[in-house]
Structures are given as structure tokens and as C-alpha cells.
Design a protein around this motif. Structure first.
Motif, PDB file in Angstrom:
ATOM      1  N   SER A  43       6.902   6.388   6.875  1.00 55.74           N
ATOM      2  CA  SER A  43       5.794   5.468   7.129  1.00 55.74           C
ATOM      3  C   SER A  43       4.496   6.259   7.216  1.00 55.74           C
ATOM      4  CB  SER A  43       6.035   4.671   8.415  1.00 55.74           C
ATOM      5  OG  SER A  43       6.299   5.511   9.512  1.00 55.74           O
ATOM      6  N   ILE A  44       3.516   5.837   6.408  1.00 55.59           N
ATOM      7  CA  ILE A  44       2.275   6.584   6.248  1.00 55.59           C
ATOM      8  C   ILE A  44       1.098   5.781   6.800  1.00 55.59           C
ATOM      9  CG2 ILE A  44       0.741   7.744   4.614  1.00 55.59           C
ATOM     10  CD1 ILE A  44       3.495   8.952   4.679  1.00 55.59           C
ATOM     11  N   PRO A  45       0.381   6.303   7.801  1.00 60.12           N
ATOM     12  CA  PRO A  45      -0.802   5.603   8.304  1.00 60.12           C
ATOM     13  C   PRO A  45      -1.954   5.677   7.319  1.00 60.12           C
ATOM     14  CG  PRO A  45      -0.604   7.729   9.373  1.00 60.12           C
ATOM     15  CD  PRO A  45       0.632   7.563   8.527  1.00 60.12           C
ATOM     16  N   VAL A  83       9.179   4.686   1.147  1.00 64.63           N
ATOM     17  CA  VAL A  83       7.826   4.921   1.663  1.00 64.63           C
ATOM     18  C   VAL A  83       7.114   3.581   1.860  1.00 64.63           C
ATOM     19  CG1 VAL A  83       5.596   6.031   1.256  1.00 64.63           C
ATOM     20  CG2 VAL A  83       7.705   7.113   0.436  1.00 64.63           C
ATOM     21  N   VAL A  84       6.531   3.398   3.048  1.00 60.35           N
ATOM     22  CA  VAL A  84       5.723   2.220   3.336  1.00 60.35           C
ATOM     23  C   VAL A  84       4.455   2.665   4.060  1.00 60.35           C
ATOM     24  CG1 VAL A  84       7.617   0.552   3.415  1.00 60.35           C
ATOM     25  CG2 VAL A  84       7.002   1.821   5.483  1.00 60.35           C
ATOM     26  N   GLY A  85       3.454   1.803   4.096  1.00 62.58           N
ATOM     27  CA  GLY A  85       2.190   2.142   4.736  1.00 62.58           C
ATOM     28  C   GLY A  85       1.971   1.390   6.033  1.00 62.58           C
ATOM     29  N   THR A  86       1.157   1.982   6.910  1.00 60.14           N
ATOM     30  CA  THR A  86       0.735   1.318   8.139  1.00 60.14           C
ATOM     31  C   THR A  86      -0.772   1.499   8.284  1.00 60.14           C
ATOM     32  OG1 THR A  86       0.975   3.258   9.567  1.00 60.14           O
ATOM     33  CG2 THR A  86       2.932   1.902   9.222  1.00 60.14           C
ATOM     34  N   LYS A  87      -1.385   0.650   9.104  1.00 59.03           N
ATOM     35  CA  LYS A  87      -2.826   0.765   9.316  1.00 59.03           C
ATOM     36  C   LYS A  87      -3.182   2.027  10.070  1.00 59.03           C
ATOM     37  CE  LYS A  87      -4.586  -3.947   8.991  1.00 59.03           C
ATOM     38  NZ  LYS A  87      -5.323  -5.025   9.698  1.00 59.03           N
TER      39      LYS A  87
END
Length: 285
Positions: free
Chosen positions: A140-142, A109-113
Motif C-alpha cells: 500500500s502506497i501513500p 499494489v494499491v494506493g492510499t491518500k
């Protein structure tokens, strides 16, 4: 032991991803591993050469402490089933991939703007490169101020065998959440009738997966990306799932890696991306 690997850069844009990862780990009853990838300052490395200096231990301790506080600030003090670790690597991408391989993570799991522009990814092109190179599914989570429950998952299929493998893996997430999986195919108007292919694909899924909250639909379009985007909006999707496909083959024109990355750039929806490599390692027994 099954686990979810979550990587953060400590920014506010990665908070939503942490909360998603925590919710999923709780529902799936598996461990959540929280990491931050850092690198020693090059000037200090030049001074000490190949010998690891005493300050190096402090760097690990500093980041481990910061990671724990990051989790407390955003999840509360109950960190049951959560472990934190500082990872030293010159490359954020390689640091995440190496740790996922070491832990044999269920997914990363990683984040994005989440505002839809390439330049605004938290870790530059790391998310994109993870999707293309990782042996593990990438979620990928905004960035959002409030996370929503994953009630509806839209999976975009091109009727390939690897799609079946990916959907098998997807049910591991959907079942404990009691989410509905909507399998959709964007059929080009001049291709072989999508309904015929979907009937075959539905039968193949039924032979492999025993999950009753899966539906199937074919939509006709000349623009795969926008058709999927509109379908997701119409069906109130909470998560989009796609397969990053092989470069070759006739099916590339329908759903290829560019479509996956475009959907990731769109940034409105959480996106879980499988690729052929991580589908091949899935256990379908």
C-alpha cells in the motif's frame, strides 16, 4: 509468469502507487498488470436480466481505454511489459483478490491518500481488508508528489517462523533494488531478553537467505507502534514491511494485525504487508 498486480480507481491518489508498481516491475523484470474493478449499473442489470447486453462490451472497452490513458498520462508512452484490464465485480475487494489468484501475482499494489486517517483510504476499507484476507502480499502506497527510491526497508519481526518466510519474499524486492533490509524487534521491557531471541533468529535467517544487506536490531519499548514509527524515521525508511499475524498465540501482544493496520493508517510510509496465509504459499527453495 511472475507479475505485479496494481489496482486503481483513477484518482490522483493512486498515481504514486502506479509509479511505484512500474518501477518495481522494471527492476524485477516482471510484468505489470493494471486493473480497474467496476460494476454494471444495477438498473441496467434489472432490465436485461441474466443476458449480457451489448453495452457491456462498451463498458469493458471504456475502462480499458481509460486505464491505458491513465498509464500514459503518468508513465509516458512506453508501456512495455504493461497490460491493462477492466474487471467486472460487485465488490472491489473480491475483484482484486480474484484477479490476483487468477494471475498468481507476486504481490498486489494499491494506493492510499497517506494522511493517516481511516476514512480517507481511496477505496474505503478495501486496503485494510486486502491486508487481512488476501493470499498475496499487499503493498500500500501513500500519495506523494514525488516518489523516492527504496533504499532502506524496515521489517518488524516477532521472531516467528512466518517472519522468516516473509523476509525471504521481501528479498525478492530488495535484491534487484539493492536495498538494505533492517530487521527490528520492539522488545517489551518485561519479556524474555530480545537480544537472545534475535541471535537465534539471525542464525535462522542466515541459513535460509543469502543476502548480505540485512542488519538486525532490538529496541526496548512499552509502545510497539510508536517505537516502530520512531525507528523508521530515525533510519530514513523508504518502505516498512510487516506480518499480519494469527489472532491467537502469545506473540500477538507484540506485533499483531492491529499494529499493521495502525502503521497503514499512519500513512507516511509505503507498507508491504504479508499474512500467514501468503507466507505459507511462498517457495523457499
Amino acid at each position: 509468469m511472475k507479475n505485479i498486480l496494481y489496482a486503481t480507481d483513477y484518482s490522483k491518489y493512486s498515481v504514486t502507487a502506479l509509479q511505484y508498481a512500474y518501477r518495481l516491475s522494471t527492476k524485477m523484470n516482471i510484468q505489470l498488470k493494471v486493473i480497474h474493478v467496476f460494476h454494471y449499473p444495477s438498473t441496467l442489470l434489472n432490465i436485461v436480466g441474466d443476458t449480457e447486453p451489448d453495452f457491456g462490451v462498451n463498458y469493458f472497452e471504456k475502462h480499458a481505454s481509460k486505464l491505458e490513458q491513465f498509464c500514459i498520462d503518468n508513465l509516458g508512452y512506453d508501456l512495455t511489459n504493461i497490460t491493462v484490464e477492466a474487471v467486472e465485480n460487485k465488490s472491489v475487494l473480491n475483484g482484486i483478490i480474484d484477479k490476483a489468484q487468477e494471475l498468481d501475482s507476486t504481490f498486489v499494489v494499491v494506493g492510499t491518500k497517506g494522511n493517516g486517517t481511516i476514512k480517507d483510504f481511496i477505496m474505503g476499507n478495501t486496503t485494510k481488508n486486502l491486508i487481512e484476507k488476501s493470499l498475496f502480499p499487499i503493498l500500500s502506497i501513500p500519495y506523494q508528489k514525488k516518489i523516492s527510491k527504496i533504499k532502506t526497508i524496515v521489517y518488524a519481526t516477532a521472531f516467528e517462523e512466518d517472519d522468516i518466510h516473509a523476509i525471504c519474499k521481501l528479498t525478492e524486492i530488495a535484491e534487484p533494488l539493492k536495498s538494505e533490509i533492517k530487521v527490528v524487534h520492539a522488545s517489551l521491557k518485561n519479556e524474555y531478553p530480545g537480544e537472545v531471541q534475535m541471535a537465534w533468529f539471525k542464525e535462522m535467517i542466515a541459513n535460509k537467505i543469502k543476502y548480505d544487506k540485512i542488519s538486525f536490531e532490538v529496541i526496548s519499548s512499552d509502545d510497539v507502534f510508536n517505537s516502530l514509527r520512531l525507528y523508521a524515521e530515525k533510519n530514513d525508511a523508504d518502505l516498512i514491511a510487516m506480518l499480519d499475524r494469527k489472532k491467537g498465540g502469545f506473540i500477538k501482544k507484540l506485533l499483531n494485525k492491529d499494529t499493521v493496520l495502525l502503521m497503514n493508517d499512519y500513512g507516511k510510509y509505503p507498507l508491504i504487508s504479508f499474512n500467514v496465509s501468503n507466507c505459507l504459499k511462498l517457495n523457499l527453495s
